[in-house]
Scaffold this motif. Structure first.
Motif, short mmCIF file in Angstrom:
data_model
loop_
_atom_site.label_atom_id
_atom_site.label_comp_id
_atom_site.label_asym_id
_atom_site.label_seq_id
_atom_site.Cartn_x
_atom_site.Cartn_y
_atom_site.Cartn_z
N ALA A 139 0.84 -1.19 0.00
CA ALA A 139 0.00 0.00 0.00
C ALA A 139 0.88 1.24 0.00
CB ALA A 139 -0.91 0.02 1.22
N GLU A 140 0.41 2.26 -0.71
CA GLU A 140 1.05 3.57 -0.69
C GLU A 140 0.22 4.45 0.24
OE1 GLU A 140 2.83 6.83 -3.79
OE2 GLU A 140 1.07 5.68 -4.41
N ILE A 141 0.90 5.09 1.18
CA ILE A 141 0.22 5.89 2.19
C ILE A 141 0.30 7.37 1.81
CG2 ILE A 141 0.08 6.43 4.66
CD1 ILE A 141 -0.23 3.40 3.94
N ASP A 142 -0.84 8.04 1.85
CA ASP A 142 -0.91 9.49 1.63
C ASP A 142 -1.27 10.12 2.97
OD1 ASP A 142 -1.58 12.13 1.05
OD2 ASP A 142 -2.61 11.62 -0.82
N PHE A 143 -0.26 10.59 3.69
CA PHE A 143 -0.48 11.13 5.03
C PHE A 143 -1.29 12.43 4.99
CE2 PHE A 143 3.13 8.32 5.64
CZ PHE A 143 2.71 7.61 6.75
N ALA A 144 -1.06 13.26 3.99
CA ALA A 144 -1.78 14.53 3.90
C ALA A 144 -3.28 14.31 3.75
CB ALA A 144 -1.24 15.36 2.73
N ALA A 145 -3.66 13.34 2.93
CA ALA A 145 -5.08 13.06 2.70
C ALA A 145 -5.63 12.02 3.69
CB ALA A 145 -5.28 12.56 1.28
N GLU A 146 -4.76 11.49 4.54
CA GLU A 146 -5.14 10.42 5.47
C GLU A 146 -5.82 9.28 4.70
OE1 GLU A 146 -7.34 12.02 8.75
OE2 GLU A 146 -5.57 13.00 9.57
N ASP A 147 -5.13 8.84 3.66
CA ASP A 147 -5.68 7.82 2.78
C ASP A 147 -4.56 6.87 2.36
OD1 ASP A 147 -7.56 6.50 1.27
OD2 ASP A 147 -7.78 8.08 -0.24
N TYR A 148 -4.92 5.80 1.70
CA TYR A 148 -3.95 4.86 1.15
C TYR A 148 -4.57 4.19 -0.07
CZ TYR A 148 -6.81 1.40 3.60
OH TYR A 148 -7.86 0.65 4.05
N ARG A 149 -3.70 3.61 -0.88
CA ARG A 149 -4.17 2.84 -2.02
C ARG A 149 -3.28 1.62 -2.17
NH1 ARG A 149 -1.55 3.59 -7.16
NH2 ARG A 149 0.20 5.01 -6.94
N PHE A 150 -3.89 0.51 -2.57
CA PHE A 150 -3.14 -0.71 -2.77
C PHE A 150 -2.46 -0.68 -4.14
CE2 PHE A 150 -6.38 -2.03 0.35
CZ PHE A 150 -5.52 -2.40 1.36
N LEU A 151 -1.26 -1.24 -4.19
CA LEU A 151 -0.47 -1.26 -5.42
C LEU A 151 -0.42 -2.66 -6.02
CD1 LEU A 151 2.58 0.89 -4.20
CD2 LEU A 151 0.48 1.68 -5.35
N ASP A 152 -0.17 -2.70 -7.32
CA ASP A 152 -0.06 -3.99 -8.03
C ASP A 152 1.37 -4.50 -8.12
OD1 ASP A 152 -2.80 -4.06 -8.57
OD2 ASP A 152 -2.57 -2.90 -10.41
N ALA A 153 2.33 -3.71 -7.60
CA ALA A 153 3.74 -4.10 -7.69
C ALA A 153 4.52 -3.42 -6.57
CB ALA A 153 4.31 -3.69 -9.04
N VAL A 154 5.69 -3.95 -6.31
CA VAL A 154 6.61 -3.36 -5.32
C VAL A 154 7.16 -2.07 -5.94
CG1 VAL A 154 8.76 -3.70 -4.05
CG2 VAL A 154 7.18 -5.62 -4.38
N PRO A 155 7.16 -0.97 -5.18
CA PRO A 155 7.65 0.30 -5.75
C PRO A 155 9.14 0.26 -6.05
CG PRO A 155 7.23 0.54 -3.39
CD PRO A 155 6.73 -0.84 -3.79
N GLU A 156 9.52 1.02 -7.06
CA GLU A 156 10.94 1.17 -7.38
C GLU A 156 11.62 1.92 -6.24
OE1 GLU A 156 12.56 0.05 -10.18
OE2 GLU A 156 10.67 -0.93 -10.68
N TRP A 157 12.85 1.51 -5.93
CA TRP A 157 13.59 2.15 -4.85
C TRP A 157 14.09 3.51 -5.32
CZ3 TRP A 157 18.95 3.21 -4.15
CH2 TRP A 157 19.29 3.56 -2.85
N ARG A 158 14.06 4.49 -4.41
CA ARG A 158 14.55 5.84 -4.76
C ARG A 158 15.66 6.23 -3.82
NH1 ARG A 158 9.23 9.02 -3.31
NH2 ARG A 158 7.92 7.26 -3.25
#
Length: 158
Positions: A139-158
């Motif tokens: 899941a990707e967390i959006d702290f500003a919006a207090e929301d999250y969304r599930f992802l279909d893949a592991v995120p690329e490392w930055r």
């Protein structure tokens, strides 16, 4: 955080293909595995097996920098000492992804995701992942919006 999310579709990262890369031995009647990050021999419990397979996946497939991966790092949650299974930092040493590992027989349910989210409270990591080795949910967390969304893949490392 909202509870009206569509249930996530677990991802199979095919972690078992890394089994042959693990350095395993028998010692004093116990199976031991050499930890790729901690550089020491560890008792090969089912959860440790999942941790080590994930570390190999992150380094080999995803090209994450091994020097930015910590295993069983201490974190304080509501004045209690806890340990994150895998915590990854970005190039600027900001927490990037928190991974909670469970043994393969443990179902990835809301309680497992909640555990990872609780550990994330003081860390504020943008990506949470839970895995039992057979299935993974990210899941990707959006702290500003207090929301999250599930992802279909592991995120690329930055």
């Amino acid at each position: 955080m909202p509870t009206d999310q569509t249930p996530p579709r677990p991802i199979d990262l095919r972690l078992d293909r890394f089994s042959s890369q693990l350095n395993v031995k028998q010692e004093a009647g116990k199976r031991m595995v050499f930890g790729a990050i901690r550089k020491k021999w560890l008792v090969l419990q089912p959860e440790e097996f999942v941790r080590q397979l994930l570390v190999h996946f992150l380094i080999n497939d995803m090209r994450y920098n091994r020097n930015r991966i910590t295993v069983e790092r201490g974190v304080t949650v509501n004045t209690k000492a806890r340990r994150t299974d895998i915590l990854i930092f970005d190039d600027d040493m900001r927490p990037f992804m928190l991974i909670e590992c469970k043994e393969p027989r443990v179902e990835l349910d809301t309680s497992v995701f909640r555990q990872a989210a609780t550990y994330n409270g003081p860390l504020r990591v943008p990506y949470l992942m839970i895995s039992n080795g057979r299935q993974s949910i990210i899941a990707e967390i959006d702290f500003a919006a207090e929301d999250y969304r599930f992802l279909d893949a592991v995120p690329e490392w930055r």
